[in-house]
Design a protein around this motif. Structure first.
Motif, PDB file in Angstrom:
ATOM      1  N   ALA A   1     -41.954 -27.112  -4.335  1.00 38.45           N
ATOM      2  CA  ALA A   1     -42.039 -28.398  -5.069  1.00 38.45           C
ATOM      3  C   ALA A   1     -41.178 -28.019  -6.455  1.00 38.45           C
ATOM      4  O   ALA A   1     -40.581 -28.847  -6.896  1.00 38.45           O
ATOM      5  CB  ALA A   1     -43.397 -28.891  -5.041  1.00 38.45           C
ATOM      6  N   GLU A   2     -41.772 -27.072  -6.864  1.00 40.81           N
ATOM      7  CA  GLU A   2     -41.345 -26.620  -8.376  1.00 40.81           C
ATOM      8  C   GLU A   2     -39.572 -26.591  -8.555  1.00 40.81           C
ATOM      9  O   GLU A   2     -38.841 -26.846  -9.235  1.00 40.81           O
ATOM     10  CB  GLU A   2     -41.993 -25.268  -8.779  1.00 40.81           C
ATOM     11  CG  GLU A   2     -42.928 -25.231  -9.400  1.00 40.81           C
ATOM     12  CD  GLU A   2     -43.380 -25.382 -10.884  1.00 40.81           C
ATOM     13  OE1 GLU A   2     -42.346 -26.194 -11.433  1.00 40.81           O
ATOM     14  OE2 GLU A   2     -44.063 -24.819 -11.511  1.00 40.81           O
ATOM     15  N   LEU A   3     -39.219 -25.985  -7.311  1.00 38.58           N
ATOM     16  CA  LEU A   3     -37.774 -25.827  -7.045  1.00 38.58           C
ATOM     17  C   LEU A   3     -37.033 -27.224  -6.541  1.00 38.58           C
ATOM     18  O   LEU A   3     -35.746 -27.358  -6.760  1.00 38.58           O
ATOM     19  CB  LEU A   3     -37.196 -24.460  -6.236  1.00 38.58           C
ATOM     20  CG  LEU A   3     -37.887 -23.325  -6.735  1.00 38.58           C
ATOM     21  CD1 LEU A   3     -37.514 -22.425  -5.421  1.00 38.58           C
ATOM     22  CD2 LEU A   3     -37.069 -22.893  -8.092  1.00 38.58           C
ATOM     23  N   GLY A   4     -37.775 -28.331  -6.168  1.00 43.51           N
ATOM     24  CA  GLY A   4     -37.066 -29.506  -5.959  1.00 43.51           C
ATOM     25  C   GLY A   4     -36.509 -29.266  -4.243  1.00 43.51           C
ATOM     26  O   GLY A   4     -35.801 -29.851  -3.885  1.00 43.51           O
TER      27      GLY A   4
ATOM     28  N   MET B   1     -39.853 -31.149 -15.585  1.00 47.88           N
ATOM     29  CA  MET B   1     -40.958 -32.004 -14.745  1.00 47.88           C
ATOM     30  C   MET B   1     -42.086 -30.866 -14.503  1.00 47.88           C
ATOM     31  O   MET B   1     -41.723 -29.744 -13.896  1.00 47.88           O
ATOM     32  CB  MET B   1     -40.139 -32.367 -13.383  1.00 47.88           C
ATOM     33  CG  MET B   1     -40.997 -33.467 -12.784  1.00 47.88           C
ATOM     34  SD  MET B   1     -40.279 -34.376 -11.347  1.00 47.88           S
ATOM     35  CE  MET B   1     -39.070 -35.195 -12.303  1.00 47.88           C
ATOM     36  N   SER B   2     -43.251 -31.424 -14.456  1.00 48.33           N
ATOM     37  CA  SER B   2     -44.502 -30.679 -14.179  1.00 48.33           C
ATOM     38  C   SER B   2     -44.674 -30.385 -12.838  1.00 48.33           C
ATOM     39  O   SER B   2     -44.033 -31.103 -12.036  1.00 48.33           O
ATOM     40  CB  SER B   2     -45.814 -31.238 -14.891  1.00 48.33           C
ATOM     41  OG  SER B   2     -46.062 -32.475 -14.268  1.00 48.33           O
ATOM     42  N   LEU B   3     -45.588 -29.414 -12.305  1.00 46.95           N
ATOM     43  CA  LEU B   3     -45.915 -29.161 -11.336  1.00 46.95           C
ATOM     44  C   LEU B   3     -46.581 -30.421 -10.596  1.00 46.95           C
ATOM     45  O   LEU B   3     -46.089 -30.989  -9.501  1.00 46.95           O
ATOM     46  CB  LEU B   3     -46.747 -27.939 -11.033  1.00 46.95           C
ATOM     47  CG  LEU B   3     -47.181 -27.623  -9.500  1.00 46.95           C
ATOM     48  CD1 LEU B   3     -46.101 -27.542  -8.599  1.00 46.95           C
ATOM     49  CD2 LEU B   3     -48.240 -26.382  -9.476  1.00 46.95           C
ATOM     50  N   ILE B   4     -47.307 -31.152 -11.293  1.00 45.75           N
ATOM     51  CA  ILE B   4     -48.089 -32.317 -10.771  1.00 45.75           C
ATOM     52  C   ILE B   4     -46.719 -33.406 -10.284  1.00 45.75           C
ATOM     53  O   ILE B   4     -47.065 -33.796  -9.329  1.00 45.75           O
ATOM     54  CB  ILE B   4     -48.992 -32.780 -11.675  1.00 45.75           C
ATOM     55  CG1 ILE B   4     -50.235 -31.745 -11.966  1.00 45.75           C
ATOM     56  CG2 ILE B   4     -49.734 -34.205 -11.446  1.00 45.75           C
ATOM     57  CD1 ILE B   4     -51.012 -31.613 -10.764  1.00 45.75           C
ATOM     58  N   ASP B   5     -46.081 -33.527 -11.151  1.00 50.07           N
ATOM     59  CA  ASP B   5     -44.870 -34.634 -11.012  1.00 50.07           C
ATOM     60  C   ASP B   5     -44.243 -34.381  -9.547  1.00 50.07           C
ATOM     61  O   ASP B   5     -44.003 -35.028  -8.907  1.00 50.07           O
ATOM     62  CB  ASP B   5     -43.859 -34.574 -12.158  1.00 50.07           C
ATOM     63  CG  ASP B   5     -44.791 -35.247 -13.351  1.00 50.07           C
ATOM     64  OD1 ASP B   5     -45.477 -35.982 -13.404  1.00 50.07           O
ATOM     65  OD2 ASP B   5     -44.265 -34.882 -14.449  1.00 50.07           O
ATOM     66  N   GLN B   6     -43.946 -32.879  -9.626  1.00 54.09           N
ATOM     67  CA  GLN B   6     -42.903 -32.194  -8.316  1.00 54.09           C
ATOM     68  C   GLN B   6     -44.163 -32.527  -7.083  1.00 54.09           C
ATOM     69  O   GLN B   6     -43.415 -32.833  -6.218  1.00 54.09           O
ATOM     70  CB  GLN B   6     -42.730 -30.921  -8.631  1.00 54.09           C
ATOM     71  CG  GLN B   6     -41.761 -30.679  -9.599  1.00 54.09           C
ATOM     72  CD  GLN B   6     -40.297 -31.164  -9.227  1.00 54.09           C
ATOM     73  OE1 GLN B   6     -40.170 -32.126  -8.405  1.00 54.09           O
ATOM     74  NE2 GLN B   6     -39.390 -30.514 -10.041  1.00 54.09           N
ATOM     75  N   LEU B   7     -45.392 -32.418  -7.175  1.00 54.28           N
ATOM     76  CA  LEU B   7     -46.099 -32.516  -5.884  1.00 54.28           C
ATOM     77  C   LEU B   7     -46.280 -33.923  -5.835  1.00 54.28           C
ATOM     78  O   LEU B   7     -46.415 -34.365  -4.447  1.00 54.28           O
ATOM     79  CB  LEU B   7     -47.649 -32.031  -6.394  1.00 54.28           C
ATOM     80  CG  LEU B   7     -47.576 -30.280  -6.330  1.00 54.28           C
ATOM     81  CD1 LEU B   7     -48.944 -30.048  -6.719  1.00 54.28           C
ATOM     82  CD2 LEU B   7     -47.324 -29.758  -5.089  1.00 54.28           C
TER      83      LEU B   7
END
Length: 209
Positions: A147-150, A1-7
Motif C-alpha cells: 500500500a505504501e508503494l501504491g 500520502m500517509s499509510l492510512i490514506d494508502q490503506l
C-alpha cells in the motif's frame, strides 16, 4: 500520502492488469518488509516463495479454484510454514544471533534453553499451527508495504494447500503452504476496487479499558 490514506485506497483486487509489472526495486522493497516483519522469538519459522514463472502459475491457478489473480498479477507470494521445528533449527537460530550481534555464543545459553524448551514442549501439530500464525503477521506487513508503494496486494486463502505443496515441491523442502498473496496492479475495470470500503466504525471495533 500517509499509510492510512494508502490503506483507504487499497482493495481486495479480483482483476489484475497482466501488462503492468512491479519492477525489481519494488520487489526487493516488498521482500525487505517481509524480512523485517515481527515473528515470535524472531524465529521466522517460514519461507516465502515468489512465483513469477508463467507455467508454474498456470498450474497453481488450477489448484486455486481457477482464480485469475494467481496468473494475472505481477507475482504470487506463497507463504509456507516449516513442518519441522526441532532442536537443530533452534540452535541454528542461536548461531545467527551470536553472529549478527557479535557476541560469544556461550553468553546466549539462557536464551538458547528458552528457545529449545519452547520448541520441545509442543507437538509437531502445535508448532505448525503456531508457524502458520507467523505467516499471517508477515502477510500483513506485505499488504501494508505494498500500500505504501501504491502496489495492489490481494491476500488469498482459496486454494488447495496439498496441491500447492506438490506443484512447488515444498514437501521435499520441509514446507507446507499457509497463505498466498497476489501482487501487482489492478485492472481499470476491476469492479471491487471501485467500491466504497466497508469497515465497522471505531466505536464498534475497539474496546478501551
Amino acid at each position: 500520502m500517509s499509510l492510512i490514506d494508502q490503506l483507504q485506497k487499497r482493495a481486495a483486487v479480483k482483476k489484475f492488469d497482466p501488462s503492468k509489472k512491479i519492477n525489481a526495486g519494488q520487489l526487493d522493497q516488498l521482500l525487505s518488509a517481509i524480512q523485517l516483519a515481527p515473528s515470535s522469538y524472531g524465529l521466522q519459522s517460514f519461507k516465502v516463495i515468489v512465483v513469477q514463472d508463467a507455467e508454474t502459475r498456470q498450474k497453481l491457478r488450477a489448484a486455486g479454484y481457477n482464480q485469475p489473480q494467481i496468473t494475472d498479477s505481477s507475482a504470487l507470494f506463497v507463504f509456507a510454514s516449516l513442518t519441522s521445528l526441532d532442536e537443530a533449527f533452534g540452535k541454528k537460530f542461536i548461531d545467527l544471533v551470536a553472529d549478527i550481534r557479535s557476541v560469544e555464543r556461550e553468553s546466549l545459553a539462557g536464551y538458547e534453553q528458552m528457545i529449545l524448551g519452547r520448541l520441545s514442549s509442543h507437538t509437531d501439530e502445535q508448532k505448525l499451527a503456531w508457524s502458520h500464525k507467523q505467516t499471517y503477521i508477515a502477510l500483513g506487513v506485505l499488504v501494508s508495504e505494498a500500500a505504501e508503494l501504491g502496489i495492489d496486494a490481494a491476500p488469498m486463502e482459496g486454494f488447495d494447500a496439498a496441491q500447492f505443496d506438490e506443484i512447488l515441491g515444498l514437501k521435499e523442502l520441509g514446507l507446507t503452504t499457509s497463505v498466498i498473496a497476489a501482487v501487482g496492479y489492478r485492472a481499470d475495470d476491476d469492479v471491487y476496487s471501485k467500491m466504497l470500503k466497508v469497515r465497522r466504525p471505531k466505536s464498534e471495533l475497539f474496546i478501551h479499558v
